[in-house]
Design an enzyme around this catalytic site. Structure first.
Site, short mmCIF file in Angstrom:
data_model
loop_
_atom_site.label_atom_id
_atom_site.label_comp_id
_atom_site.label_asym_id
_atom_site.label_seq_id
_atom_site.Cartn_x
_atom_site.Cartn_y
_atom_site.Cartn_z
N ASP A 58 9.14 3.81 13.09
CA ASP A 58 9.81 2.68 13.74
C ASP A 58 11.24 2.44 13.26
OD1 ASP A 58 8.76 1.83 11.32
OD2 ASP A 58 7.64 0.13 12.14
N ASP A 70 1.41 5.06 1.59
CA ASP A 70 1.01 5.99 2.64
C ASP A 70 1.55 7.38 2.32
OD1 ASP A 70 -0.14 3.92 4.20
OD2 ASP A 70 1.88 3.30 4.77
N ASP A 76 0.85 -1.19 0.00
CA ASP A 76 0.00 0.00 0.00
C ASP A 76 0.89 1.25 0.00
OD1 ASP A 76 0.97 0.03 2.66
OD2 ASP A 76 -0.80 -1.07 3.34
P1 ATP Z 1 3.82 -2.92 4.92
O1 ATP Z 1 2.63 -2.06 4.56
O2 ATP Z 1 4.54 -3.49 3.75
O3 ATP Z 1 3.51 -3.93 5.97
P2 ATP Z 1 4.81 -0.46 6.04
O4 ATP Z 1 6.20 -0.06 6.45
O5 ATP Z 1 4.17 0.38 4.99
O6 ATP Z 1 4.91 -1.97 5.61
P3 ATP Z 1 2.52 0.14 7.65
O7 ATP Z 1 1.97 -0.66 8.77
O8 ATP Z 1 1.73 0.29 6.40
O9 ATP Z 1 3.94 -0.51 7.33
O10 ATP Z 1 2.90 1.56 8.24
C1 ATP Z 1 3.31 2.66 7.44
C2 ATP Z 1 4.45 3.41 8.10
O11 ATP Z 1 4.01 3.92 9.35
C3 ATP Z 1 5.66 2.55 8.45
O12 ATP Z 1 6.52 2.43 7.35
C4 ATP Z 1 6.29 3.35 9.58
O13 ATP Z 1 7.00 4.44 9.11
C5 ATP Z 1 5.06 3.85 10.31
N1 ATP Z 1 4.63 2.93 11.38
C6 ATP Z 1 3.72 1.93 11.30
N2 ATP Z 1 3.57 1.30 12.46
C7 ATP Z 1 4.40 1.90 13.33
C8 ATP Z 1 4.69 1.72 14.72
N3 ATP Z 1 4.10 0.76 15.41
N4 ATP Z 1 5.60 2.53 15.28
C9 ATP Z 1 6.20 3.53 14.57
N5 ATP Z 1 5.97 3.73 13.27
C10 ATP Z 1 5.08 2.95 12.65
MG MG Z 2 2.23 0.16 4.30
#
Ligand code: ATP
Ligand code: MG
Length: 450
Positions: free
Chosen positions: A150, A71, A69
């Site tokens: 994170d 963001d 996805d």
């Molecule tokens: P994927 O969607 O492939 O699982 P992602 O890195 O995009 O990986 P998401 O859960 O969509 O993960 O979150 C988007 C972004 O928000 C992350 O890349 C990170 O920067 C931030 N984020 C998400 N969860 C946390 C958390 N628990 N603590 C700190 N930052 C977070």
């Molecule tokens: Mg994501």
């Protein structure tokens, strides 16, 4: 990949402490970014807001992967974003964001967050006694936003308008070195949100990255903190762990860091007790991963049925010794095992119902004489139950060729199926005949009692 690293300090207010990678220094092209995300960013920019692509979208495109996805991070407040997009709504309490919908695609738009000074309004930010963030709605600028994310590889900001990447935490270097590094003090950041430990495991397994040693160091001792996370959130996280196509390496890492035993205490005990259960889990996970990667349908009920099965079997055996009928013992075992597991991870009812059906069918699959075989095969969970049986056999259980019989039965034509089912029928009759007690002698043969 990134061609070269340059330290270019721009005059822009919010990027003063970042390394900026210009168009010619990176291979991230807007062509790989979803049109919907680009539209959102353009409209925010047209309204004089800062807006960037951030998180997994940037990370995965840089790694030549396929982002799940996209963001967007912006300086616009959720209300301002909401007003700019008719097809949007504000979601979340702990963490308020805006979902902008384009057909089936949802773009998550997050307002820049800031660090917590401890003096904010309780409504905006709050922590538990042990430092866990309960609410995180204090807004900030792009740099503070980067620092509250994170991992460094998740904190890269890409502007499709200027084609620049802004890196405040060394994420680009870490992507090049295949390193997963938490931002800030590991202990504090994991305590603040223990789910980050699961995310560390998941990203390192999925991306093939090494967890940097300081990041990895406190995880084992902090693993019990994961039980403080709400069981509903852990259900969502568990789907990302087991349903993303990397469940096998993730399982190994969860075990390595002591996280598996915290999330699935009953299953962990059984795996310790019998090595064949680990084989059972591993085969199931390898199968699930293959299915997901080849685009086949999977249900979380299957993997959960696998994870709790060793406990179910053990519990049924214990309950049978307590003078319960097999049906009562089975029913109570399901209740006990599921309610214990749901204290940690709340499994939605529709999935636990399917799990019970898969388990029930394990007892029905051997009883296949006559019409029974046909009825079992019509059961909506037959295919899952059959796969489940094969996995049990592959882990060393001997069911006297039952799996093969069901394979042949499915492959056979109608005539042969009838034959196979009838053979079972007569075999059953012979077995029960031979088990029968000798017939009582007829009265004419009995000794004269007169
Ligand atoms: P994927 O969607 O492939 O699982 P992602 O890195 O995009 O990986 P998401 O859960 O969509 O993960 O979150 C988007 C972004 O928000 C992350 O890349 C990170 O920067 C931030 N984020 C998400 N969860 C946390 C958390 N628990 N603590 C700190 N930052 C977070
Ligand atoms: Mg994501």
């Amino acid at each position: 990949m990134l061609k070269r690293l340059i330290n270019l300090f721009t005059g822009a207010k919010d990027s003063s402490k970042s390394t900026v990678y210009k168009n010619s220094d990176h291979n991230l092209s807007s062509e790989k970014v979803s049109q919907a995300a680009l539209k959102v960013i353009q409209r925010l920019a047209d309204s004089n807001h800062q807006a960037y692509l951030v998180g997994g979208g940037v990370r995965d495109v840089l790694l030549d992967g396929d982002p799940k996805d996209f963001d967007v991070a912006t300086d616009a407040t959720p209300e301002q974003v909401r007003r700019l997009f008719r097809n949007s709504r504000i979601v979340g309490r702990r963490f308020r964001i805006v979902h902008v919908r384009f057909g089936r695609e949802i773009i998550e738009v997050t307002t820049f967050r800031s660090d917590h000074t401890g003096e904010e309004d309780q409504k905006l930010s709050s922590r538990s006694e042990d430092g866990m963030l309960l609410r995180d709605n204090v807004f900030g600028d792009i740099e503070s936003d980067a620092r509250r994310r994170d991992f460094t590889v998740n904190a890269l900001y890409f502007s499709p308008i200027t084609n620049e990447i802004f890196d405040f935490t060394g994420g680009v270097n870490d992507i090049n070195d295949k390193t997963l590094r938490i931002i800030g003090d590991p202990q504090t950041r994991f305590k603040e949100d223990p789910v980050r430990m699961l995310r560390a495991v998941r990203f390192s397994a999925k991306l093939g990255f090494t967890i940097e040693s300081k990041t990895a160091a406190p995880i084992k001792s902090l693993a019990p903190a994961i039980t403080q996370v709400s069981s509903a959130r852990l259900w969502d996280e568990s789907l990302k762990l087991f349903m993303s196509g990397y469940s096998l390496p993730i399982f190994h890492k969860l075990e390595e860091f002591g996280l598996f035993a915290q999330l699935f205490p009953g299953s962990a005990e059984q795996v310790q007790a019998r090595a064949s259960f680990r084989v059972f889990f591993e085969n199931a996970m390898a199968n699930t991963d293959t299915r997901i990667r080849s685009g086949k349908r999977v249900t979380p009920a299957f993997i959960y049925a696998v994870l709790l099965w060793p406990e179910i079997e053990a519990r049924i055996e214990t309950l049978k010794t307590e003078k319960l009928t097999p049906a009562e013992a089975t029913h109570q075992a399901y209740q006990q095992v599921l309610s214990r597991q749901c204290q940690f991870i709340s499994i939605p009812k529709r999935f636990s119902t399917t799990m019970r059906e898969i388990w029930d069918l394990q007892a029905r699959l051997p009883r296949r004489a006559g019409q029974r075989a046909f009825r079992i095969m019509e059961h909506p969970r037959f295919r899952a139950a059959y796969d489940f049986l094969l996995l049990r056999e592959q882990s060393g259980e001997d069911h006297q060729g039952l799996g093969q019989w069901w394979t042949d039965f499915q492959n056979a034509n109608d005539v042969n199926r009838e034959k196979m089912a009838n053979e079972q029928h007569s075999r059953g009759r012979n077995n029960s005949n031979s088990r029968r007690r000798p017939r009582r002698k007829s009265p004419s043969n009995s000794p004269d009692v007169n």
